[in-house]
Design an enzyme around this catalytic site. Structure first.
Site, mmCIF file in Angstrom:
data_model
loop_
_atom_site.group_PDB
_atom_site.id
_atom_site.type_symbol
_atom_site.label_atom_id
_atom_site.label_comp_id
_atom_site.label_asym_id
_atom_site.label_seq_id
_atom_site.Cartn_x
_atom_site.Cartn_y
_atom_site.Cartn_z
ATOM 1 N N ASN A 125 39.879 35.047 39.633
ATOM 2 C CA ASN A 125 40.098 36.393 39.287
ATOM 3 C C ASN A 125 40.783 36.871 38.075
ATOM 4 O OD1 ASN A 125 38.977 37.696 41.808
ATOM 5 N ND2 ASN A 125 39.936 36.300 42.698
ATOM 6 N N THR B 197 32.297 43.164 47.932
ATOM 7 C CA THR B 197 31.994 44.135 49.092
ATOM 8 C C THR B 197 31.665 43.137 50.351
ATOM 9 O OG1 THR B 197 31.348 45.916 47.921
ATOM 10 C CG2 THR B 197 30.396 45.740 49.901
ATOM 11 N N THR C 288 35.660 42.156 33.027
ATOM 12 C CA THR C 288 34.660 43.388 33.181
ATOM 13 C C THR C 288 33.637 43.580 32.121
ATOM 14 O OG1 THR C 288 36.512 44.607 32.151
ATOM 15 C CG2 THR C 288 36.125 44.671 34.422
ATOM 16 N N LYS D 82 27.072 39.423 53.793
ATOM 17 C CA LYS D 82 27.607 38.981 52.620
ATOM 18 C C LYS D 82 29.091 39.062 52.353
ATOM 19 C CE LYS D 82 27.761 40.630 48.613
ATOM 20 N NZ LYS D 82 29.346 41.136 48.123
ATOM 21 N N GLU E 282 36.560 33.387 48.039
ATOM 22 C CA GLU E 282 36.556 32.557 46.992
ATOM 23 C C GLU E 282 38.080 31.795 46.999
ATOM 24 O OE1 GLU E 282 34.676 31.202 44.243
ATOM 25 O OE2 GLU E 282 33.950 33.329 44.270
#
Lengths: 403, 403
Positions: free
Chosen positions: B398, B191, B403, B180, B277
């Protein structure tokens, strides 16, 4: 960001015995592109140059000059062309600028320095420049700081001029700095240039020490995109016209000089960051509890240079996960279980784990000025770095600029 | 970028003796979020974990497990929550996932590993996960590679699965990898996870050596935004079901295995970069003539991580000045007067100076794949790094993720 150079107008002036000028020589399209900084008497002079292995011709020449001499009278600066990666012809062009300036001023050529900023890899339009040196010398005056500041600008949105006055042993000392912007600026590797003039009487050793100390908390504490330019230069010239008792490298007089030079340099450096191309926010990163100054600085730089952290600042998102991860990846040794992260005064991470903030945290990262404080708890050294966010405008300007 | 996982469909399959599965447990909003990789017999196993000092709970646990044991049967992976900066409770949650998976599989718990990827700093929805483990085990099959690949994805746009088949000593060996995406991906520190399954019979020592060698030219040769995630993990499991003559760490058999593992890993790593991305271009940076592999790699990373170089790639501008300056600032020792820069096959810089390209250079940097070649002429070592450009979409994704 609103920060008008005009506002500063009344706050700056030249120290005794200095004259400056700025003219248009058609190297750049519209604005003045030549500047001259001149002292009526020889100056003790110290300088810092980029650590980039690729250095522009004027820096290669200046480094040679400083090996033979530390008394200088003048610096000529052009903007619009960096005279970098131009081989031996670039060195000859830089030497010619020095020679012609010395001739027009009627001083020895080993007392004249040269700086350039602008596009990389093109030969200097040297005849245009040389053809305007006499006019540049004729325009020298006590009231031309604005013209000189404009002459060194590239894509800067405002002039960066500051003056400090203070008393040493009953005598008034003046320090004036003129800077231009670095990084995150449109044409290529925008360069940071800074010329600091003072009428202080100070030893060469003390001047070098003071400049190194000031740079540590100012010009070396700013990062915009992590790149060092090929042309970065800071020069300080001290002509002794204040007639103060000669400042040595230790003692109370030195400390006063250092404090004022630190403040002046720090404020000029902050102006450079605020003028970063496309920048919308000013970010101060403070790392405490480092094992050494260097490791605290490395940690602070890792946060300041993280594109993800810059994006979080732009978006007003107090994304402490990105800060923790950039610290962890920095190579700095610390215990993750002790880590503390405070954003705009609100604690988000304590003992290495997320601490849902009790205080109102909805204002964090929402203002134009952002404060990131980290404590590594692995020592007692602190470091501060100033940076700005990254915006779509930055991408646009830097993607669609053509060499 | 067009790169369809579906196209690969017919090209991948599981090696002998492995079963996999993927299910939805409501940790993520829509897609499958749990995956299981399982071997019918114990596997020699090697792993690489992030060098980030801040490590997620599953990595802390796995590093402990590898100290005691190198024979494993299964890895359970969840996406949607990274179980990072979650303190002791995070470790207990990871241990619980291992224990429940071992129980459902009927194997010893010291033979089960766990990985997590997703948001940082939130406690795991552990009951949701545990409640779905039995179903995950029931779904194990030879034909569920797609489900498993989906289960480990976060914001990846396509699945990353590849298979290599080759002959060692008359026996067919199969290696299959599932990965991934890493970095430049929306939610936080995306990650990179990669699980490589093979039916080769290979010693533990040889397996470790092969994984380290493959990582050097693949997973450790990609950079997207310069950050290492807190959760990066690569695990290779070899169950010996191909019944080949045991591969030792030297000799022709090992070389064949290494070559195939290198290719598989490199292609998976490239898929990760292509899926960055907001990425619009794939960039290969080759630095030749380094004094050591490490210095060539450092130079290549400096170019690949320069935001200004990424912007130039986005804009289709062969801005060699930015490349030269990022090299000069990298800290790598080289003679600027020898530097050579070749972009998409066209020489722009030779002997450290700009060389107006004779060939048609108007197509340079205009394609979707960009090649940057640099020769430092300071030694004989080369290094390659793969990266992508930076776009406004990256900034948008981004900056405005909360969050």
């Amino acid at each position: 960001m609103e920060y008008s150079g005009e506002k500063q107008m009344k706050e700056y002036k030249l120290p005794k015995g200095f004259l400056v000028s700025g003219v248009y020589s058609a190297v750049k399209r519209k604005r003045k592109d030549l500047a001259l900084f001149y002292s009526k008497v020889p100056c003790r002079t110290a300088a810092l140059f980029t650590k980039n292995r690729v250095k522009a011709a004027p820096l290669i020449l200046a480094i040679r000059q400083f090996k033979k001499n530390s008394l200088f009278r003048a610096v000529i600066v052009n903007s619009g062309n960096a005279n970098c990666m131009t081989g031996q012809r670039g060195i000859r062009d830089a030497e010619r600028m020095v020679k012609e300036t010395a001739k027009a001023l009627g001083v020895r050529k080993d007392t004249v320095l040269v700086s350039s900023t602008g596009i990389i890899g093109q030969f200097m339009p040297i005849e245009k420049i040389v053809g305007n040196i006499e006019r540049l010398v004729k325009k020298l005056s006590e009231n031309s700081l604005d013209a000189a500041a404009e002459g060194i600008m590239t894509t800067d949105r405002f002039k960066k001029i500051l003056t400090k006055e203070f008393i040493v042993g009953g005598k008034k000392i003046t320090i004036t700095g003129v800077a231009k912007g670095a990084g995150m600026i449109k044409p290529d590797m925008a360069t940071m240039l800074c010329y600091i003039l003072t009428d202080a009487d100070i030893t060469e050793k003390a001047l070098k020490k003071a400049l190194a100390g000031a740079a540590r908390v100012s010009f070396n504490a700013i990062t915009v995109d992590g790149d060092m330019s090929t042309n970065d230069t800071v020069i300080i010239m001290a002509n002794g016209e204040a007639a103060n008792k000669n400042i040595k490298e230790k003692g109370a007089d030195f400390e006063i000089f250092q404090k004022n030079l630190d403040e002046l340099s720090k404020n000029l450096a902050k102006m450079v960051v605020r003028d970063g191309e496309g920048a919308t926010k000013f970010i101060e990163v403070i790392v405490k509890g480092g094992k050494s100054f260097d490791s605290a600085k490395k940690a602070a730089n890792a946060i300041a240079e993280s594109v993800l952290v810059k994006c979080a600042a732009l978006g007003g998102d107090p994304n402490w996960g990105r800060i923790a991860s950039s610290l962890g990846a920095s190579g700095v040794v610390f215990d993750p279980d002790k880590l503390e992260i405070i954003l705009d005064g609100v604690t988000f991470v304590k003992n290495g784990a997320f601490l849902p903030p009790k205080e109102k945290s909805n204002m964090v990262f929402k203002g134009n000025d952002i404060l990131i404080e980290v404590n590594l708890y692995s020592g007692k050294k602190n470091a501060t770095v100033f940076t700005c966010d990254i915006s779509k405008k930055y991408i646009e300007l830097n993607a669609h600029y053509t060499t």
